[in-house]
Design an enzyme around this catalytic site. Structure first.
Site, short mmCIF file in Angstrom:
data_model
loop_
_atom_site.label_atom_id
_atom_site.label_comp_id
_atom_site.label_asym_id
_atom_site.label_seq_id
_atom_site.Cartn_x
_atom_site.Cartn_y
_atom_site.Cartn_z
N SER A 134 43.96 46.31 44.63
CA SER A 134 43.60 47.24 43.55
C SER A 134 42.19 47.78 43.71
O SER A 134 41.28 47.08 44.16
CB SER A 134 43.69 46.48 42.23
N GLU A 151 40.34 48.04 41.37
CA GLU A 151 39.55 47.19 40.46
C GLU A 151 38.69 46.20 41.28
O GLU A 151 37.69 45.70 40.79
CB GLU A 151 40.51 46.46 39.51
N TYR A 207 40.73 39.79 36.40
CA TYR A 207 41.80 40.46 37.14
C TYR A 207 41.28 40.92 38.52
O TYR A 207 41.92 40.67 39.55
CB TYR A 207 42.33 41.67 36.35
P1 NAP Z 1 53.45 46.17 35.69
O1 NAP Z 1 54.23 47.35 35.24
O2 NAP Z 1 52.58 45.45 34.73
O3 NAP Z 1 54.50 45.13 36.32
C1 NAP Z 1 54.13 43.82 36.59
C2 NAP Z 1 55.33 43.07 37.12
O4 NAP Z 1 54.93 41.72 37.41
C3 NAP Z 1 56.51 42.98 36.15
O5 NAP Z 1 57.72 43.07 36.85
C4 NAP Z 1 56.35 41.58 35.56
O6 NAP Z 1 57.57 40.98 35.16
C5 NAP Z 1 55.82 40.82 36.78
N1 NAP Z 1 55.10 39.61 36.38
C6 NAP Z 1 54.00 39.50 35.61
N2 NAP Z 1 53.66 38.22 35.45
C7 NAP Z 1 54.59 37.49 36.12
C8 NAP Z 1 54.79 36.11 36.31
N3 NAP Z 1 53.99 35.19 35.79
N4 NAP Z 1 55.85 35.72 37.05
C9 NAP Z 1 56.69 36.63 37.58
N5 NAP Z 1 56.55 37.97 37.43
C10 NAP Z 1 55.51 38.38 36.71
O7 NAP Z 1 52.51 46.54 36.93
P2 NAP Z 1 52.56 47.80 37.93
O8 NAP Z 1 51.75 48.90 37.37
O9 NAP Z 1 53.97 48.04 38.33
O10 NAP Z 1 51.74 47.22 39.17
C11 NAP Z 1 52.38 46.52 40.22
C12 NAP Z 1 51.35 45.73 41.01
O11 NAP Z 1 50.35 46.62 41.52
C13 NAP Z 1 50.59 44.69 40.19
O12 NAP Z 1 50.30 43.61 41.06
C14 NAP Z 1 49.29 45.39 39.82
O13 NAP Z 1 48.28 44.45 39.59
C15 NAP Z 1 49.07 46.21 41.07
N6 NAP Z 1 48.30 47.45 40.90
C16 NAP Z 1 48.70 48.37 39.97
C17 NAP Z 1 48.00 49.55 39.87
C18 NAP Z 1 48.39 50.59 38.87
O14 NAP Z 1 47.57 51.46 38.56
N7 NAP Z 1 49.63 50.58 38.36
C19 NAP Z 1 46.90 49.80 40.71
C20 NAP Z 1 46.55 48.84 41.67
C21 NAP Z 1 47.26 47.67 41.76
P3 NAP Z 1 58.08 40.97 33.62
O15 NAP Z 1 58.90 42.21 33.46
O16 NAP Z 1 58.89 39.72 33.57
O17 NAP Z 1 56.87 40.95 32.76
N1 GDD Z 2 43.87 50.05 28.08
C1 GDD Z 2 42.93 50.75 27.43
N2 GDD Z 2 43.03 50.92 26.09
N3 GDD Z 2 41.90 51.26 28.16
C2 GDD Z 2 40.98 52.01 27.50
C3 GDD Z 2 41.06 52.24 26.12
C4 GDD Z 2 42.12 51.67 25.37
O1 GDD Z 2 42.23 51.82 24.16
N4 GDD Z 2 40.00 53.03 25.77
C5 GDD Z 2 39.32 53.28 26.89
N5 GDD Z 2 39.90 52.65 27.95
C6 GDD Z 2 39.40 52.66 29.33
C7 GDD Z 2 39.21 51.26 29.91
O2 GDD Z 2 37.98 50.68 29.43
C8 GDD Z 2 39.18 51.60 31.40
O3 GDD Z 2 37.89 52.02 31.78
C9 GDD Z 2 40.12 52.80 31.51
O4 GDD Z 2 40.34 53.27 30.17
C10 GDD Z 2 41.47 52.49 32.16
O5 GDD Z 2 42.04 51.37 31.51
P1 GDD Z 2 43.55 50.91 31.83
O6 GDD Z 2 44.46 52.06 31.68
O7 GDD Z 2 43.82 49.69 31.02
O8 GDD Z 2 43.53 50.61 33.39
P2 GDD Z 2 42.48 49.82 34.33
O9 GDD Z 2 41.74 50.86 35.12
O10 GDD Z 2 41.70 48.84 33.59
O11 GDD Z 2 43.48 49.00 35.30
C11 GDD Z 2 44.60 49.65 35.89
O12 GDD Z 2 44.25 50.17 37.15
C12 GDD Z 2 43.89 49.17 38.13
C13 GDD Z 2 43.51 49.94 39.40
O13 GDD Z 2 42.20 50.40 39.30
C14 GDD Z 2 45.72 48.60 35.98
O14 GDD Z 2 46.92 49.23 36.38
C15 GDD Z 2 45.40 47.53 37.01
O15 GDD Z 2 46.53 46.69 37.19
C16 GDD Z 2 45.06 48.24 38.33
O16 GDD Z 2 44.78 47.31 39.35
#
Ligand code: NAP
Ligand code: GDD
Length: 337
Positions: free
Chosen positions: A128, A130, A152
Site C-alpha cells: 500500500s 500508506e 495499518y
Molecule cells: P476490503 O474491501 O476491505 O476487503 C478486505 C477483504 O479482506 C475482505 O474480503 C475481508 O473479508 C477480508 N478480511 C479482512 N479481515 C480478515 C480476516 N481476519 N480473515 C480473513 N479475511 C479477512 O479491501 P480492498 O479495498 O479490497 O483491498 C484489498 C487489499 O488491498 C487489502 O489488503 C488492502 O489493505 C490492500 N490495499 C487496498 C487499497 C485500496 O485503496 N483499496 C490500496 C492499497 C492496498 P470479509 O468480507 O469477511 O470481511
Molecule cells: N475514512 C474517512 N472518513 N476518511 C476521511 C474522512 C472521513 O470522514 N474525512 C477525511 N478523511 C481523510 C482521511 O483522513 C485520509 O486522509 C483520506 O480521507 C482517505 O481516507 P480513507 O478513504 O479512509 O483511505 P486511506 O487513504 O486512509 O486508506 C486507503 O488507501 C490506502 C492506500 O493508500 C485504504 O484503502 C487502505 O487500505 C489503503 O492501503
C-alpha cells in the site's frame, strides 16, 4: 492447462474485481472466506453474487495456519493473490493489535504454507501507498523510503518485507504491488470516497441533510479498482518477480473530491459538508501521489479511468442503489471514522 488461482479477501472490493478479471481469462478461481455471524449470503457475498456459481470458496481463517495449510495442500494453485486484510486505516488506530495480527501473521502464514507445500505457486502481496506515510519524496516510487504513520501502514511494511524475504531467501516468485488508493462503486462505505458519494446520493434524494468529514486537505492519488486488479495479474505473468508502484500520478484533496461529487447532482458541497474533529486521525498521511512509470514500462499497464469518470460512476451507482434499496444501502455512522 487451466490455471488455478487462489484469492484471499475475495469478498472485498478488489477481490471481487480480480475474480471477474481472472474468470474472463479462463482461470479456475478459488476464494478464501471466513465464517462470520452474518448468515445472509446475499449481503455477505454481495460483491461476488453475480459470479458465485463460477467460484470455488473455501472456509479458512487468516488467524489459523492449519486452516490455510489444509486448503493449499488440497489444491494445486498456480497463483495466489493475498488481498485479505484489515484495510481501514482509522480502525487500525483503534485496534492496532488485531490489524497487526491479521495483516502480518496472516501474510506470514500464507507465505509459510506455500513454501511448505507449493513453493512454485506465484504470490501477490497487497502492499500500500500508506507505507510511504510521511512522504520522503514527491512523487513516490519503488525506491522511496517507507515512513508509515499508522498501525495499518506498519503492518503493510512488515508484509512487504516478508514477501521480499521469501523471494530472496527461498527463490519463490513473490511480488508486492504498492497500490495507491483505488475506489469504485463496490468500495466499503467507511472509506472517504464512498462515504462522500453515498451521502451525496442520500442528500439528493432527501434522505440526509449533511456530510460530516474530518481532514478535507488530505491529498490522495485515487484510481479505479477495476484498473488496479489488472496490474496485480500482470505482475504474476512476468519472467521475474518484482515490486511495482501502481498509481494514476494525479493527486486531489478530499475537498476536491467533495466538490466534484456534489457537482454531479447539481449541488454546492459548501452547503452540506461539516468538519467534525472525530474523523481526524492521530497521525495523518498528508499527501500521496505515485509514479507508476516502472509498471507502465515493464508491465505495459496504464489506468483507463480518470478522476472525473471515477467520481461520476460512484455517484451514479449510489443514486441507483439507494433508490433500489429504499434508502438501506448507504453510509451509516461507524464508531471511528
Ligand atoms: P476490503 O474491501 O476491505 O476487503 C478486505 C477483504 O479482506 C475482505 O474480503 C475481508 O473479508 C477480508 N478480511 C479482512 N479481515 C480478515 C480476516 N481476519 N480473515 C480473513 N479475511 C479477512 O479491501 P480492498 O479495498 O479490497 O483491498 C484489498 C487489499 O488491498 C487489502 O489488503 C488492502 O489493505 C490492500 N490495499 C487496498 C487499497 C485500496 O485503496 N483499496 C490500496 C492499497 C492496498 P470479509 O468480507 O469477511 O470481511
Ligand atoms: N475514512 C474517512 N472518513 N476518511 C476521511 C474522512 C472521513 O470522514 N474525512 C477525511 N478523511 C481523510 C482521511 O483522513 C485520509 O486522509 C483520506 O480521507 C482517505 O481516507 P480513507 O478513504 O479512509 O483511505 P486511506 O487513504 O486512509 O486508506 C486507503 O488507501 C490506502 C492506500 O493508500 C485504504 O484503502 C487502505 O487500505 C489503503 O492501503
Amino acid at each position: 492447462m487451466t490455471k488455478k488461482a487462489l484469492i484471499t479477501g475475495i469478498t472485498g472490493q478488489d477481490g471481487s474485481y480480480l475474480a471477474e478479471h481472472l474468470l474472463a481469462r479462463g482461470y479456475e478461481v478459488h476464494g478464501l472466506v471466513r465464517r462470520v455471524a452474518l448468515e445472509d449470503s446475499s449481503r455477505r457475498f454481495g460483491r461476488i453474487n453475480s459470479i458465485r456459481d463460477q467460484l470455488t470458496l473455501h472456509a479458512a481463517s487468516l488467524e489459523s495456519y492449519p486452516s490455510l495449510f489444509h486448503v493449499i495442500s488440497r489444491n494445486p494453485f498456480d497463483e495466489c493473490y493475498h488481498l485479505a486484510a484489515q484495510s481501514f486505516v482509522a480502525e487500525s488506530f483503534s485496534d492496532g493489535f488485531s490489524t497487526m495480527n491479521t495483516n502480518i501473521n496472516g501474510t506470514h502464514y500464507m507465505l509459510a504454507a506455500l513454501r511448505e507445500i507449493r513453493p512454485e505457486c506465484r504470490f501477490y502481496f497487497a502492499g500500500s501507498s500508506e507505507m510511504f506515510g510521511r512522504v520522503r519524496e514527491i512523487p513516490q516510487r519503488e525506491s522511496t523510503p517507507f515512513y508509515p504513520r499508522s498501525p495499518y501502514g506498519i503492518s503493510k511494511c512488515a508484509g512487504f518485507e516478508l514477501t521480499r524475504n521469501y523471494r530472496e531467501a527461498y527463490g519463490m516468485f513473490c511480488c508486492s504491488g504498492i497500490l495507491f488508493n483505488h475506489e469504485g462503486p463496490r468500495r466499503g462505505f467507511e472509506f472517504v470516497t464512498r462515504k462522500i458519494t453515498s451521502t451525496v446520493a442520500a442528500i439528493k434524494l432527501g434522505m440526509a441533510s449533511e456530510l460530516r468529514l474530518g481532514n478535507l486537505d488530505a491529498k490522495r492519488d485515487w484510481g479505479h479498482s477495476a484498473d488496479y486488479v489488472r496490474a496485480m495479474h500482470l505482475m504474476l505473468q512476468q519472467d521475474e518477480p518484482d515490486d511495482y508502484v501502481i498509481a494514476t500520478g494525479e493527486t486531489h484533496t478530499v475537498r476536491e473530491f467533495c466538490e466534484m461529487a456534489f457537482e454531479q447532482v447539481g449541488l454546492d458541497y459548501r452547503r452540506y459538508v461539516v468538519v467534525d474533529e472525530r474523523f481526524y486521525r492521530p497521525a495523518e498521511v498528508e499527501i500521496l501521489v505515485g509514479d507508476a512509470s516502472k509498471a507502465r514500462r515493464e508491465l505495459g499497464w496504464a489506468p483507463q479511468y480518470d478522476f472525473r469518470e471515477l467520481v461520476a460512476e460512484m455517484v451514479r451507482s449510489d443514486l441507483e442503489q439507494l433508490t433500489r434499496s429504499g434508502g438501506a444501502l448507504r453510509y451509516a455512522a461507524w464508531p471511528v471514522g
